[in-house]
Design a protein around this motif. Sequence first.
Motif, short mmCIF file in Angstrom:
data_model
loop_
_atom_site.label_atom_id
_atom_site.label_comp_id
_atom_site.label_asym_id
_atom_site.label_seq_id
_atom_site.Cartn_x
_atom_site.Cartn_y
_atom_site.Cartn_z
N ARG A 226 0.93 -1.04 0.09
CA ARG A 226 0.05 -0.38 0.34
C ARG A 226 1.16 1.22 -0.14
NH1 ARG A 226 -4.51 -0.18 4.96
NH2 ARG A 226 -4.77 0.87 3.55
N ARG A 227 2.20 1.52 0.91
CA ARG A 227 2.57 2.66 0.62
C ARG A 227 3.30 2.66 -0.26
NH1 ARG A 227 5.96 5.54 4.44
NH2 ARG A 227 6.60 7.25 2.70
N SER A 228 4.19 1.29 -1.15
CA SER A 228 4.76 1.94 -2.18
C SER A 228 3.65 2.13 -3.59
CB SER A 228 5.21 0.38 -2.67
OG SER A 228 5.68 -0.30 -2.15
N ALA A 229 2.34 1.95 -3.51
CA ALA A 229 1.32 2.47 -4.03
C ALA A 229 0.99 4.20 -4.48
CB ALA A 229 0.44 1.37 -4.36
N VAL A 230 0.95 4.40 -2.96
CA VAL A 230 0.88 5.21 -2.59
C VAL A 230 1.57 6.89 -2.76
CG1 VAL A 230 0.27 6.96 -0.45
CG2 VAL A 230 -1.29 5.13 -1.25
N LEU B 128 -10.82 0.92 -2.50
CA LEU B 128 -11.41 0.92 -4.42
C LEU B 128 -10.49 -0.58 -5.10
CD1 LEU B 128 -14.13 2.94 -4.96
CD2 LEU B 128 -14.43 0.31 -5.39
N ALA B 129 -9.27 0.98 -4.90
CA ALA B 129 -8.21 0.18 -5.90
C ALA B 129 -7.56 -1.03 -5.43
CB ALA B 129 -7.04 0.80 -5.53
N SER B 130 -7.69 -1.25 -4.58
CA SER B 130 -7.12 -3.21 -3.26
C SER B 130 -8.38 -3.92 -3.97
CB SER B 130 -6.47 -2.59 -2.30
OG SER B 130 -7.23 -3.39 -1.35
N ASP B 131 -9.80 -3.79 -3.75
CA ASP B 131 -10.56 -4.73 -3.94
C ASP B 131 -10.24 -4.76 -6.16
OD1 ASP B 131 -11.57 -4.53 -2.34
OD2 ASP B 131 -12.76 -3.23 -2.32
N ARG B 205 -3.02 -0.74 -8.21
CA ARG B 205 -3.83 -0.29 -6.89
C ARG B 205 -2.87 1.34 -7.00
NH1 ARG B 205 -3.29 -2.35 -1.10
NH2 ARG B 205 -3.66 -4.91 -1.94
N ALA B 206 -1.77 1.26 -8.03
CA ALA B 206 -1.30 2.73 -7.62
C ALA B 206 -1.98 3.59 -9.08
CB ALA B 206 0.00 2.90 -7.72
N LEU B 207 -1.76 2.93 -9.29
CA LEU B 207 -2.72 3.27 -11.78
C LEU B 207 -4.17 3.66 -10.90
CD1 LEU B 207 -0.75 1.25 -13.44
CD2 LEU B 207 -1.01 3.87 -13.65
N LEU B 208 -4.80 2.80 -10.00
CA LEU B 208 -6.64 3.27 -9.88
C LEU B 208 -6.08 4.35 -8.69
CD1 LEU B 208 -7.70 -0.21 -10.13
CD2 LEU B 208 -7.35 1.94 -12.00
N GLN B 209 -5.09 4.88 -8.03
CA GLN B 209 -5.44 6.09 -7.39
C GLN B 209 -4.35 7.09 -8.02
OE1 GLN B 209 -4.60 4.50 -2.79
NE2 GLN B 209 -3.63 3.04 -4.13
N HIS B 210 -3.51 7.02 -8.86
CA HIS B 210 -2.78 7.86 -9.37
C HIS B 210 -4.69 9.04 -9.86
CE1 HIS B 210 -1.14 10.04 -12.54
NE2 HIS B 210 -0.09 9.27 -12.60
N PRO B 211 -3.94 10.75 -9.70
CA PRO B 211 -4.70 11.75 -9.74
C PRO B 211 -5.21 11.65 -12.12
CG PRO B 211 -2.64 12.23 -9.30
CD PRO B 211 -2.61 11.02 -8.97
N GLU B 212 -4.77 11.36 -12.59
CA GLU B 212 -5.11 11.22 -13.92
C GLU B 212 -6.19 10.03 -13.43
OE1 GLU B 212 -2.48 12.11 -16.57
OE2 GLU B 212 -0.54 12.87 -15.09
N PHE B 213 -6.09 9.09 -13.25
CA PHE B 213 -7.31 7.83 -13.53
C PHE B 213 -8.83 9.29 -12.04
CE2 PHE B 213 -9.65 4.98 -11.37
CZ PHE B 213 -10.41 3.84 -12.37
#
Lengths: 490, 561
Positions: A226-230, B128-131, B205-213
């Motif tokens: 989670r931290r890596s993603a954030v 949500l991104a994790s789901d 996860r990261a891409l689905l939390q990306h502000p451009e997503f």
Amino acid sequence: MPRFRLSRRSLLRGTAGFAMALPALEIMSGTAHAGADIPKRYFVGFAGTSTSFPTFDYDLLKPDALGAGYDIKRALQPIADLGIRDEVSVVTDLEIPWGEEGSIPAGGRHIGWHAHSTAPLISGVRSISGSNESANGATSEVIAAERLGGDTLHPFLNYRVQAAYYRGSNGDGGDRGRITYRDEGGSIIPVDPIQSPRLAYESLFTGFVPPDPADAAAALSALRRRRSAVDLVLEDAQSLMTRLGTADKERMERHLDELRDLERRLDEVSAPTEGACELLPDPGEDPPIGGSVENGDTGGYESGGAYSDEEARATVLTDLMAMAFTCDLSRSGSMMYTMAQCFLNANPLFGAASDIHELGHYGVGGGEVGLNAVSDGVAWHVKHWGRLVEKLRDTQELDGSSLLDHTAMVMLFEGGWGFDPESGDALSVHSSENMAVLIAGRAGGLNAIGGQHISRPGGHPAQVVNSALQAVGIDHEMGEVSGTVDELFG
Amino acid sequence: MRRALLSLSLATIGGSSGCYVGTDADPSLSGTDSNGVGPDSDGADSSGGTDSDTGEPTEPPPPEVLERVGDAGLRRLTAVEYSATVRDLLGVEVDAALLLPEDWRQPFDNDYTTQNASGALIDGAELLASDVAELALEPGLRDATVGCTPAGPTDAACFQDFLTQFGRRALRRPMSDDDLARYGALISEAEETGDFYDAVNVAIRALLQHPEFLYRVEVGTPLDGVPDVFALNDYEVATRLSYLIWGSTPNDALLDRAEAGGLSNPEGIREAAEDMLLDERARIRIGRFHALWLGYETLPHGPDLSTAMQAETQALIDRVIFDDALPWQDLLRSDATYVDATLAEHYGLPAPTQPGWVDYGETGRRGLLSHGSFLSSMSKIDDSSPTKRGILVRTRMMCQVIPPPPPTVDVDMTEPEEGTCKEDFYKQQHLNAPGCVSCHALMDPIGFGLENYDHTGAFREVENDDESCVISGEGELDGRAFSGPSELSELLIDSGALNRCVAEQLYRFAMGRSELATVDDSFIDFVVEQNGAEGDFDFSALMLSFASEEAFRYRRNETAE
């Protein structure tokens, strides 16, 4: 018999994020910490209902007797059932003044009824107009968080029990679904509540690592991911900022601030839980969100429309709030039990086949039947608020005191009963006369002589909020409302 | 530049009526939307070209096009758009409404001026991104998600392929070299755990939390000598198109068009939009536009009846706009309707054995205005409200604005006393009262003409089973008498207000902004001129005019009040 349990501060700050060494916590070992440093907690609840029934010149909330050992009627029955009368004071005969647009008095509401009392109630600042229901000042849980929050994981927690507005074509709660606002340099910004118990749970227990070594390893690696993603997303957001226009930059700045807050929370790994601070059971998937029910459609209420298992939602969210205070994950919280003009189905709650709002308008009948039904609606809110009082009372702090001894919590109701300036009716539920506020806890000498019934004719409900803030050591007057209810401290 | 919504429309209806103008006509009415969008200064961001990622200014379009370029700000995906987007990206079903903050309906659910980032949003988006990442990597979907088969847990080439493909679709633009390098480093997660898909999980996860997503971000290229207007790049145009027509993310075909430069001119955009309108998603999107606009996205009835009513209206939209390519006005003129047995019985129509089309015959019903969906909209809690139906027709279908009642009026006093019929009561209270008649004359007579249909759309002869209150059913719109939905539809079609109003509402939905300014009016007027201000128009053609209008490829920075 109350089960005393030990509250504790459970957080360890991981200096490099996940360098997880978990030393035995000396602060838990006894008297070293006793006395002075126990943090104060603040909580405010809101119920989107008035407290009486048309044509009645009384309600079943206000006790007959003043002072300690007050008598308990139907709307406050849970206070007796939970055995918390000594912890809860009832301040009655309060009033929010009103006026027509352009001449709304300080701390007052627009004369149009529904949802216009909420803004002055939660912020102490007058509402603007008949077409605006939002608060115009910061609300008390935000103010409390600024002063009490310290380095807690969540400066404040704002939850909402009622999952949807349930009324009308395309109805959404809008401002009726919020009681939290913050002041950003003079701009008053609404703060969305968390209404998903699952999200509230996941968010609160982010850093908890189970004691079993294998489970702990899995939890830590989940945290690392989670931290890596954030981390990546923070970089992305920062680089995006430089390309945005002014207004968008401001929006993205707010997003980035919240993202940084998540990053900070992901860095804080909790110690193994001990004492009363414990990882609660996972509440699982959220109950599905129910659809609307047409008024008068008794069958629709009986078959469970306009309901998303708010009973279970309230229970889970209350447990989480209590544990947040117990584990010192947060020191300030709010719970919007129901939205202003609450259309939640009362049938699953206490067997009245109508919604909470309509109970006050002959939804299940008039006369005593109507008054009793409204009172049951009030009592449902009091039950859940009271459960939090009970839980905090029964949690022991490090010095042997109860967590409630360091807490101040209030319960606000959208309306009272009496004159409705809009209709001219003398005995209406669309009224901000005869309002009542409940206040519990013993922080700062609050309720020192136990729960009392205090009548304060013409006082403003926000004065009770001022008193609660004073109790937790915050010298602040809500918006345009000054003064406190000094009897609460004597 | 920005005008109060109220002032224009007052001019439209208030000119001769003398309808009450109270203190609500002050800007505080529209000022309620300003939460979160702080005062913006023209000068503040003009230094240093901070609004451009491409640097070199480009040639501006002709002045008449510039005058039609509306403000555009960051728009967060609504819960409905979020769910549709991850479905299209990964084949995953999630109900984003459970976890994201509630979207306001004004009446559309995508007004970005009501969106404020909060902790609840950030935490909801993370969960949500994790789901979604979990679901997308389940055995049945995993290979489609990744697009290549890793040779081993640390197959960096396969990971790069995945990032290149999926990143482009998630962010709706190509991944930059920097993006690929930074996201590529996530392979360390796979090195740590020995599982390639752990790295993929983190990347999703990261891409689905990306502000451009999460947000639709438009930056664009600055224009020579026009400081506040920017030309959108092809990817930004693709995103505008796909959320307008599909309510979801661009697919690979649309992104390929963008990559090939096919969306930098109106012809290319029109061609793409024509193809997009053939997709099933366009039906859902256009149905949703109508449902939000006319107020039947949710209905206050039991699930069976609500669903049947929504299906009825969607079937008519599908038939008129898509299957038969009839004029939009045929939504109001249809002499048949799609019902199941429950709904047929509710309407008093012959019940079909299977859900299907049934002729209205002599029932007096015709078109969408006789659907339960429309007739349920803006009802009172347990009855129809002639006033509210009047408001619905005036504000939503004619785009006029009716001021709120004067501050001293009790709007809850609308229950007739025992023994007084509702219509008489309304006439006494509203139309014979000097302070009320000027506005209520604009609303109530419209509602009187629909009173034979209750707040569920069922036909009735008398008011709420009271035989002594026979409903006249006689209504009036701007001096022309009518009775029932069918005649009201004809009057609306002839009113001259309908076509522009449809375009105006579509514009609000397309731009994600309720409050309109002069430049927005210019855009709407231009499109209306192309499709005809009066007479029949084709809704698909209207969508195409929107998409291919030159000004649609530009955005204006939000300006100070």
